[in-house]
Design a protein around this motif. Structure first.
Motif, PDB file in Angstrom:
ATOM      1  N   LYS A  79       0.937  -1.420   0.468  1.00 34.93           N
ATOM      2  CA  LYS A  79       0.615   0.260  -0.494  1.00 34.93           C
ATOM      3  C   LYS A  79       0.949   1.316  -0.091  1.00 34.93           C
ATOM      4  N   VAL A  80       0.647   2.319  -0.861  1.00 38.45           N
ATOM      5  CA  VAL A  80       1.595   3.472  -1.289  1.00 38.45           C
ATOM      6  C   VAL A  80       0.525   3.978   0.140  1.00 38.45           C
ATOM      7  N   ASP A  81       1.369   4.980   1.114  1.00 40.10           N
ATOM      8  CA  ASP A  81       0.953   6.012   1.909  1.00 40.10           C
ATOM      9  C   ASP A  81       0.705   7.008   1.042  1.00 40.10           C
ATOM     10  N   LYS A  82      -0.715   7.390   0.377  1.00 39.30           N
ATOM     11  CA  LYS A  82      -0.681   8.366  -0.843  1.00 39.30           C
ATOM     12  C   LYS A  82      -1.450   9.670   0.336  1.00 39.30           C
ATOM     13  N   ALA A  83      -0.857  10.678  -0.621  1.00 40.69           N
ATOM     14  CA  ALA A  83      -1.737  11.734   0.043  1.00 40.69           C
ATOM     15  C   ALA A  83      -3.207  12.625  -0.841  1.00 40.69           C
ATOM     16  N   PHE A  84      -3.277  11.974  -2.234  1.00 37.07           N
ATOM     17  CA  PHE A  84      -4.240  12.101  -3.365  1.00 37.07           C
ATOM     18  C   PHE A  84      -3.642  11.448  -4.237  1.00 37.07           C
ATOM     19  N   ASP A  85      -4.815  10.653  -4.841  1.00 39.55           N
ATOM     20  CA  ASP A  85      -4.692  10.040  -6.108  1.00 39.55           C
ATOM     21  C   ASP A  85      -4.201  10.936  -7.890  1.00 39.55           C
ATOM     22  N   VAL A  86      -4.069  11.144  -9.115  1.00 37.56           N
ATOM     23  CA  VAL A  86      -3.730  11.164  -9.801  1.00 37.56           C
ATOM     24  C   VAL A  86      -4.824  10.178 -11.400  1.00 37.56           C
ATOM     25  N   ARG A  87      -5.523  11.117 -12.233  1.00 34.17           N
ATOM     26  CA  ARG A  87      -5.691  10.408 -13.023  1.00 34.17           C
ATOM     27  C   ARG A  87      -4.912  11.268 -14.202  1.00 34.17           C
ATOM     28  N   VAL A  88      -3.896  10.511 -14.882  1.00 35.15           N
ATOM     29  CA  VAL A  88      -3.016  11.630 -16.383  1.00 35.15           C
ATOM     30  C   VAL A  88      -3.917  10.658 -17.630  1.00 35.15           C
ATOM     31  N   THR A  89      -4.451  11.128 -18.161  1.00 34.93           N
ATOM     32  CA  THR A  89      -5.001  10.738 -19.249  1.00 34.93           C
ATOM     33  C   THR A  89      -4.028  11.344 -21.048  1.00 34.93           C
ATOM     34  N   ALA A  90      -3.671  10.785 -21.568  1.00 31.04           N
ATOM     35  CA  ALA A  90      -2.163  10.053 -22.669  1.00 31.04           C
ATOM     36  C   ALA A  90      -3.265  10.028 -23.480  1.00 31.04           C
ATOM     37  N   VAL A  91      -2.871  11.487 -24.767  1.00 30.71           N
ATOM     38  CA  VAL A  91      -3.856  11.654 -25.709  1.00 30.71           C
ATOM     39  C   VAL A  91      -2.072  12.135 -26.853  1.00 30.71           C
ATOM     40  N   GLY A  92      -1.554  10.630 -27.240  1.00 33.91           N
ATOM     41  CA  GLY A  92      -0.788  11.085 -28.154  1.00 33.91           C
ATOM     42  C   GLY A  92       0.662  11.247 -27.389  1.00 33.91           C
ATOM     43  N   ASP A  93       1.250  13.042 -27.601  1.00 38.23           N
ATOM     44  CA  ASP A  93       2.089  13.739 -25.911  1.00 38.23           C
ATOM     45  C   ASP A  93       1.709  14.435 -25.549  1.00 38.23           C
ATOM     46  N   ARG A  94       0.081  14.738 -26.045  1.00 35.91           N
ATOM     47  CA  ARG A  94      -0.286  15.910 -24.695  1.00 35.91           C
ATOM     48  C   ARG A  94      -1.703  14.808 -23.492  1.00 35.91           C
ATOM     49  N   LEU A  95      -1.096  15.601 -22.232  1.00 38.11           N
ATOM     50  CA  LEU A  95      -1.108  14.699 -21.421  1.00 38.11           C
ATOM     51  C   LEU A  95      -2.575  15.786 -20.575  1.00 38.11           C
ATOM     52  N   THR A 144      -1.600   5.048 -28.490  1.00 34.33           N
ATOM     53  CA  THR A 144      -1.445   6.512 -28.510  1.00 34.33           C
ATOM     54  C   THR A 144      -2.667   7.054 -27.095  1.00 34.33           C
ATOM     55  N   PHE A 145      -3.928   6.847 -27.132  1.00 35.18           N
ATOM     56  CA  PHE A 145      -4.135   7.310 -25.501  1.00 35.18           C
ATOM     57  C   PHE A 145      -3.683   5.458 -24.347  1.00 35.18           C
ATOM     58  N   GLY A 146      -4.006   7.168 -23.409  1.00 34.21           N
ATOM     59  CA  GLY A 146      -3.457   6.208 -22.395  1.00 34.21           C
ATOM     60  C   GLY A 146      -4.317   6.465 -20.630  1.00 34.21           C
ATOM     61  N   ALA A 147      -4.491   6.190 -20.419  1.00 31.17           N
ATOM     62  CA  ALA A 147      -5.249   6.542 -19.125  1.00 31.17           C
ATOM     63  C   ALA A 147      -4.631   5.926 -17.243  1.00 31.17           C
ATOM     64  N   PHE A 148      -4.213   6.355 -17.396  1.00 32.03           N
ATOM     65  CA  PHE A 148      -2.397   6.598 -16.382  1.00 32.03           C
ATOM     66  C   PHE A 148      -3.295   6.908 -14.915  1.00 32.03           C
ATOM     67  N   ASP A 149      -3.242   5.964 -13.940  1.00 35.21           N
ATOM     68  CA  ASP A 149      -3.578   6.357 -12.529  1.00 35.21           C
ATOM     69  C   ASP A 149      -2.387   5.806 -11.341  1.00 35.21           C
ATOM     70  N   PHE A 150      -2.311   6.916 -10.791  1.00 33.51           N
ATOM     71  CA  PHE A 150      -0.831   7.677 -10.146  1.00 33.51           C
ATOM     72  C   PHE A 150      -1.384   7.656  -8.611  1.00 33.51           C
ATOM     73  N   ALA A 151      -0.838   7.232  -7.585  1.00 29.35           N
ATOM     74  CA  ALA A 151      -0.624   7.361  -5.883  1.00 29.35           C
ATOM     75  C   ALA A 151       0.414   7.818  -5.413  1.00 29.35           C
ATOM     76  N   VAL A 152       0.439   9.368  -5.159  1.00 30.79           N
ATOM     77  CA  VAL A 152       1.038  10.827  -4.652  1.00 30.79           C
ATOM     78  C   VAL A 152       0.876  10.792  -3.730  1.00 30.79           C
ATOM     79  N   THR A 153       2.763  10.566  -3.064  1.00 32.53           N
ATOM     80  CA  THR A 153       2.951  10.718  -1.716  1.00 32.53           C
ATOM     81  C   THR A 153       2.945  12.275  -1.482  1.00 32.53           C
ATOM     82  N   ALA A 154       3.406  12.764   0.287  1.00 30.29           N
ATOM     83  CA  ALA A 154       2.876  13.884   0.351  1.00 30.29           C
ATOM     84  C   ALA A 154       4.890  14.441   0.552  1.00 30.29           C
ATOM     85  N   ASP A 155       5.369  13.208  -0.119  1.00 33.60           N
ATOM     86  CA  ASP A 155       7.146  13.955  -0.579  1.00 33.60           C
ATOM     87  C   ASP A 155       7.256  14.517  -2.278  1.00 33.60           C
ATOM     88  N   GLY A 156       5.919  13.552  -3.152  1.00 30.43           N
ATOM     89  CA  GLY A 156       5.727  13.819  -4.113  1.00 30.43           C
ATOM     90  C   GLY A 156       6.069  13.050  -5.416  1.00 30.43           C
TER      91      GLY A 156
END
Length: 321
Positions: free
Chosen positions: A211-227, A271-283
């Protein structure tokens, strides 16, 4: 020379309102679009023909309202087509035979259109949906990845949970449809302790992760080189559990993470991807998964609109530079 304008072919079901957002943009741009749900439409008036001969490949898609030269398809958007189940008028093995012929026949034709730009190619989508492949590609791409165990061995799970510095979570390796008391049921990410592990693990591979001790989640939607980054604040371990309680705000994507996203997309030919990240307090950004065909229209209107524009750009330009 054929002066007929090239078309965008959209493969999705008739209830896909997310696709409608992009189709409206393409209509405003006067881009020709043909929408097809091959799993059902080929049993209700549509037909598909392909011819292969020396030095030539041609084909035609006919619907009740359109006839499309398959050599004039600039882009194919593989969104959410229905599975091939065969004609409803057939039963048993006859229907199963027809369904499999449709999957391999029509599916093969639509995945092999000469010169078409795929978002994403259906075979790339399928390959990128395997969680073990995602984790391996994420490591090679330079992401931080939580320590993960995939196994059907009970003792290995107990050992993994016992030596974990913090908590361990369980998540399914595939989002299988499940019903309890004839009601749809979802298996959410949840914490697991060593004493909860039983011999039921032996039934199939299970995925356990530190388990990641996360501060929040992030969804990054990638379309080609645009994030397009969205910070997600939720009271739950799995923010999808009570999506009505989440708070979404735009967020920037750190340069190292952006480089890893580009490497990941290239490695899995996406070309497309929906990335999910857990972000900790230290970034620190920890990679959790990437859905190669994830939903995105649930995000704030400005982000949803930007993603739709980026997808429309991809489909409009086709395989050109």
């Amino acid at each position: 020379m054929n002066d007929e304008p090239s078309s965008v072919l959209v493969l999705t079901n008739p209830y896909d309102v997310t696709a409608d957002v992009v189709l409206c943009l393409l209509a405003e741009r006067r881009v020709s679009v043909v929408r097809l749900d091959p799993g059902t439409d080929l049993h209700t008036g549509a037909s598909l023909t392909a011819v292969y001969r020396a030095g030539d490949q041609r084909g035609t898609l006919r619907t009740p309202s359109r006839e499309l030269d398959l050599t004039r398809v600039r882009s194919v958007w593989v969104r959410r087509p229905s599975p091939h189940k065969g004609p409803p008028g057939l039963d048993g093995q006859d229907r199963r035979f027809a369904a499999e012929q449709s999957h391999w026949g029509a599916g093969g034709i639509l995945a092999s259109l000469p010169g078409a730009h795929y978002v994403n190619h259906p075979w790339s989508n399928r390959a990128a949906e395997y969680k073990p492949a995602q984790l391996a590609a994420a490591q090679r791409s330079g992401f931080l990845v939580p320590e993960t165990l995939i196994t059907n061995n009970e003792s290995d799970v107990r050992d993994f949970a016992a030596r974990a510095r913090g908590s361990v979570v369980y998540k399914p390796v595939w989002n299988t449809q499940y019903r309890l008391d004839d009601q749809p049921y979802s298996v959410w990410v949840r914490e697991v302790r060593a004493h909860e592990v039983t011999h039921a693990v032996a039934v199939c591979p299970h995925l356990f992760q530190a388990k990641v001790d996360k501060a929040f989640d992030v969804r990054v939607t990638a379309v080609g080189d645009r994030l397009f980054g969205t910070r997600i604040d939720s009271p739950d371990l799995d923010w999808r559990y009570r999506q009505d309680l989440i708070r979404c705000t735009p967020t920037s994507v750190p340069e190292p993470v952006a480089h890893s996203i580009a490497a990941y997309l290239a490695a899995l030919r996406l070309t497309f991807g929906a990335f999910d990240f857990a972000v900790t307090a230290d970034g620190s950004w920890y990679f959790l998964e990437c859905n190669p065909n994830g939903q995105w229209a649930w995000q704030p209107d400005d982000i949803t609109g930007s993603i739709a524009d980026a997808l429309a750009d991809q489909l409009q330009k086709g395989s050109g530079p």
